[in-house]
Design a protein around this motif. Structure first.
Motif, PDB file in Angstrom:
ATOM      1  N   LEU A 117      52.808-113.134 -48.389  1.00 23.31           N
ATOM      2  CA  LEU A 117      53.347-112.941 -47.049  1.00 23.31           C
ATOM      3  C   LEU A 117      54.772-112.429 -47.116  1.00 23.31           C
ATOM      4  O   LEU A 117      55.208-111.615 -46.294  1.00 23.31           O
ATOM      5  CB  LEU A 117      53.302-114.261 -46.271  1.00 23.31           C
ATOM      6  CG  LEU A 117      53.837-114.215 -44.827  1.00 23.31           C
ATOM      7  CD1 LEU A 117      53.005-113.247 -43.979  1.00 23.31           C
ATOM      8  CD2 LEU A 117      53.844-115.606 -44.218  1.00 23.31           C
ATOM      9  N   VAL A 118      55.519-112.901 -48.120  1.00 26.18           N
ATOM     10  CA  VAL A 118      56.847-112.378 -48.433  1.00 26.18           C
ATOM     11  C   VAL A 118      56.851-111.945 -49.893  1.00 26.18           C
ATOM     12  O   VAL A 118      55.951-112.302 -50.666  1.00 26.18           O
ATOM     13  CB  VAL A 118      57.947-113.428 -48.188  1.00 26.18           C
ATOM     14  CG1 VAL A 118      58.000-113.823 -46.724  1.00 26.18           C
ATOM     15  CG2 VAL A 118      57.725-114.654 -49.073  1.00 26.18           C
ATOM     16  N   SER A 119      57.850-111.186 -50.282  1.00 23.68           N
ATOM     17  CA  SER A 119      58.023-110.792 -51.679  1.00 23.68           C
ATOM     18  C   SER A 119      59.317-111.394 -52.196  1.00 23.68           C
ATOM     19  O   SER A 119      60.357-111.321 -51.531  1.00 23.68           O
ATOM     20  CB  SER A 119      58.057-109.263 -51.813  1.00 23.68           C
ATOM     21  OG  SER A 119      56.820-108.691 -51.449  1.00 23.68           O
ATOM     22  N   LEU A 120      59.255-112.001 -53.391  1.00 22.68           N
ATOM     23  CA  LEU A 120      60.403-112.635 -54.017  1.00 22.68           C
ATOM     24  C   LEU A 120      60.546-112.124 -55.440  1.00 22.68           C
ATOM     25  O   LEU A 120      59.545-111.908 -56.128  1.00 22.68           O
ATOM     26  CB  LEU A 120      60.237-114.156 -54.033  1.00 22.68           C
ATOM     27  CG  LEU A 120      59.961-114.848 -52.694  1.00 22.68           C
ATOM     28  CD1 LEU A 120      59.627-116.319 -52.929  1.00 22.68           C
ATOM     29  CD2 LEU A 120      61.153-114.707 -51.755  1.00 22.68           C
ATOM     30  N   SER A 121      61.771-111.926 -55.890  1.00 23.20           N
ATOM     31  CA  SER A 121      61.988-111.500 -57.268  1.00 23.20           C
ATOM     32  C   SER A 121      63.287-112.087 -57.798  1.00 23.20           C
ATOM     33  O   SER A 121      64.227-112.353 -57.040  1.00 23.20           O
ATOM     34  CB  SER A 121      62.029-109.968 -57.380  1.00 23.20           C
ATOM     35  OG  SER A 121      63.135-109.435 -56.679  1.00 23.20           O
ATOM     36  N   ALA A 122      63.313-112.313 -59.112  1.00 22.80           N
ATOM     37  CA  ALA A 122      64.499-112.801 -59.801  1.00 22.80           C
ATOM     38  C   ALA A 122      64.574-112.113 -61.153  1.00 22.80           C
ATOM     39  O   ALA A 122      63.555-111.938 -61.827  1.00 22.80           O
ATOM     40  CB  ALA A 122      64.443-114.320 -59.980  1.00 22.80           C
ATOM     41  N   SER A 123      65.759-111.704 -61.555  1.00 24.21           N
ATOM     42  CA  SER A 123      65.927-111.039 -62.835  1.00 24.21           C
ATOM     43  C   SER A 123      67.271-111.423 -63.448  1.00 24.21           C
ATOM     44  O   SER A 123      68.177-111.908 -62.753  1.00 24.21           O
ATOM     45  CB  SER A 123      65.828-109.517 -62.683  1.00 24.21           C
ATOM     46  OG  SER A 123      66.787-109.042 -61.747  1.00 24.21           O
ATOM     47  N   LEU A 124      67.376-111.190 -64.754  1.00 24.62           N
ATOM     48  CA  LEU A 124      68.568-111.589 -65.496  1.00 24.62           C
ATOM     49  C   LEU A 124      68.863-110.546 -66.555  1.00 24.62           C
ATOM     50  O   LEU A 124      67.977-110.160 -67.330  1.00 24.62           O
ATOM     51  CB  LEU A 124      68.346-112.954 -66.163  1.00 24.62           C
ATOM     52  CG  LEU A 124      69.420-113.409 -67.157  1.00 24.62           C
ATOM     53  CD1 LEU A 124      70.707-113.743 -66.419  1.00 24.62           C
ATOM     54  CD2 LEU A 124      68.925-114.622 -67.952  1.00 24.62           C
ATOM     55  N   ASN A 125      70.104-110.076 -66.608  1.00 24.71           N
ATOM     56  CA  ASN A 125      70.518-109.179 -67.682  1.00 24.71           C
ATOM     57  C   ASN A 125      70.699-109.994 -68.953  1.00 24.71           C
ATOM     58  O   ASN A 125      71.566-110.862 -69.015  1.00 24.71           O
ATOM     59  CB  ASN A 125      71.833-108.483 -67.330  1.00 24.71           C
ATOM     60  CG  ASN A 125      71.705-107.644 -66.082  1.00 24.71           C
ATOM     61  OD1 ASN A 125      70.712-106.975 -65.889  1.00 24.71           O
ATOM     62  ND2 ASN A 125      72.717-107.687 -65.227  1.00 24.71           N
ATOM     63  N   ALA A 164      64.724-111.055 -51.753  1.00 20.96           N
ATOM     64  CA  ALA A 164      63.576-111.444 -50.936  1.00 20.96           C
ATOM     65  C   ALA A 164      63.347-110.367 -49.892  1.00 20.96           C
ATOM     66  O   ALA A 164      64.301-109.776 -49.360  1.00 20.96           O
ATOM     67  CB  ALA A 164      63.825-112.789 -50.264  1.00 20.96           C
ATOM     68  N   SER A 165      62.065-110.092 -49.598  1.00 22.65           N
ATOM     69  CA  SER A 165      61.759-109.095 -48.572  1.00 22.65           C
ATOM     70  C   SER A 165      60.538-109.529 -47.779  1.00 22.65           C
ATOM     71  O   SER A 165      59.699-110.302 -48.263  1.00 22.65           O
ATOM     72  CB  SER A 165      61.523-107.714 -49.191  1.00 22.65           C
ATOM     73  OG  SER A 165      60.372-107.714 -50.015  1.00 22.65           O
ATOM     74  N   TYR A 166      60.472-109.030 -46.567  1.00 22.72           N
ATOM     75  CA  TYR A 166      59.362-109.337 -45.673  1.00 22.72           C
ATOM     76  C   TYR A 166      58.725-108.031 -45.217  1.00 22.72           C
ATOM     77  O   TYR A 166      59.321-107.280 -44.441  1.00 22.72           O
ATOM     78  CB  TYR A 166      59.847-110.131 -44.459  1.00 22.72           C
ATOM     79  CG  TYR A 166      58.774-110.357 -43.423  1.00 22.72           C
ATOM     80  CD1 TYR A 166      57.657-111.130 -43.699  1.00 22.72           C
ATOM     81  CD2 TYR A 166      58.877-109.776 -42.157  1.00 22.72           C
ATOM     82  CE1 TYR A 166      56.666-111.338 -42.745  1.00 22.72           C
ATOM     83  CE2 TYR A 166      57.893-109.972 -41.194  1.00 22.72           C
ATOM     84  CZ  TYR A 166      56.783-110.753 -41.505  1.00 22.72           C
ATOM     85  OH  TYR A 166      55.797-110.948 -40.559  1.00 22.72           O
ATOM     86  N   PRO A 167      57.505-107.727 -45.694  1.00 26.21           N
ATOM     87  CA  PRO A 167      56.842-106.483 -45.299  1.00 26.21           C
ATOM     88  C   PRO A 167      56.025-106.671 -44.019  1.00 26.21           C
ATOM     89  O   PRO A 167      55.441-107.727 -43.790  1.00 26.21           O
ATOM     90  CB  PRO A 167      55.934-106.201 -46.493  1.00 26.21           C
ATOM     91  CG  PRO A 167      55.590-107.559 -47.031  1.00 26.21           C
ATOM     92  CD  PRO A 167      56.782-108.434 -46.765  1.00 26.21           C
ATOM     93  N   PHE A 168      55.992-105.639 -43.191  1.00 23.20           N
ATOM     94  CA  PHE A 168      55.166-105.659 -41.980  1.00 23.20           C
ATOM     95  C   PHE A 168      54.889-104.217 -41.571  1.00 23.20           C
ATOM     96  O   PHE A 168      55.462-103.264 -42.126  1.00 23.20           O
ATOM     97  CB  PHE A 168      55.851-106.445 -40.860  1.00 23.20           C
ATOM     98  CG  PHE A 168      57.199-105.927 -40.451  1.00 23.20           C
ATOM     99  CD1 PHE A 168      57.357-105.169 -39.303  1.00 23.20           C
ATOM    100  CD2 PHE A 168      58.329-106.210 -41.218  1.00 23.20           C
ATOM    101  CE1 PHE A 168      58.601-104.696 -38.914  1.00 23.20           C
ATOM    102  CE2 PHE A 168      59.581-105.746 -40.840  1.00 23.20           C
ATOM    103  CZ  PHE A 168      59.715-104.984 -39.684  1.00 23.20           C
TER     104      PHE A 168
END
Length: 239
Positions: free
Chosen positions: A141-149, A161-165
């Motif tokens: 329902l939402v998109s979540l991401s986490a990253s680390l250099n 975080a993003s919410y597509p519609f």
């Protein structure tokens, strides 16, 4: 002994995700096999709220996907750079995605390589031309991401975080992104700033039918960088 940033990252993010995918929610690889290539023409390149180059750019892409695994390359090259200010990028990446009843989970690693004069593709020293960034993501329902250099930068974390519609056949997404520890200024902050939100955006995309067998994908994004007090309006055409 104090655990390394990568060890902490694995404990906090990767291990729970793997346990979730392999145990609680039995995973199934995303079933797809394709070989894709293309390019996007855009009026400027903005990455995580930062303007790279202040010029139009062509952004080619190439990828192969099979049973959840995707391997690809992506780049951005300025079309009319000002002398000494060009920001050209040539990245390699790999990701693996699994589908569960709760959504799609993914793990990835990206090798960011900036092809400016003097940069050596084979230089992977600490102060070389590459930044290595593993990440995890979730799409539902939402998109979540986490990253680390973990190499080539000072262990900055990126969270988004993003919410597509969809509205009247136009795909839209609202997104917010930032870092809790940008001590070295990798995301554009000054020496006295640690945490910062650098991305607020509204993105839209739609394919315009040209003929019965050909459609032209269009996209537009409005970005605000609250930290730098800057806004950007992007438009791109994909081929």
């Amino acid at each position: 002994m104090t655990p390394s940033p990568m060890t902490t990252y694995a404990r906090v993010f990767l291990l729970p995700l793997i346990a979730l995918c392999l145990g609680v929610l039995p995973p199934a690889p995303v079933q797809a096999q394709s070989f894709d290539l293309g390019a996007t023409l855009t009026n400027r390149y903005v990455w995580r709220g930062l303007d790279f180059g202040d010029a139009a750019a062509v952004q080619p892409s190439l990828s192969f996907s099979h049973a959840g695994l995707t391997i690809g390359a992506w780049g951005s090259f300025e079309m009319s750079p000002q002398a000494g200010s060009a920001v050209n990028e040539n990245d390699l990446y790999a990701s693996y995605a699994v589908q569960t009843s709760a959504g799609t989970f993914s793990v990835s690693v990206t090798d960011f390589y900036f092809t400016n004069p003097g940069s050596d593709f084979f230089d992977y020293s600490d102060d070389g031309s590459h930044v290595i960034e593993p990440g995890i993501g979730y799409s539902g329902l939402v998109s979540l991401s986490a990253s680390l250099n973990v190499h080539g930068a000072d262990r900055e974390v990126w969270l988004e975080a993003s919410y597509p519609f969809t509205v009247e056949e136009v795909d839209l997404a609202l997104a917010v992104g930032g870092t809790p520890n940008d001590g070295s200024g990798y995301y554009g902050t000054d020496a006295d700033t640690d945490a910062a939100i650098t991305k607020l955006s509204l993105s839209a995309s739609k394919s315009v039918e040209i003929t019965d067998s050909f459609s032209l994908p269009l996209r537009a994004s409005y970005y605000v960088n609250p930290y730098l007090a800057r806004s950007y309006f992007l438009f791109g055409i994909s081929l």
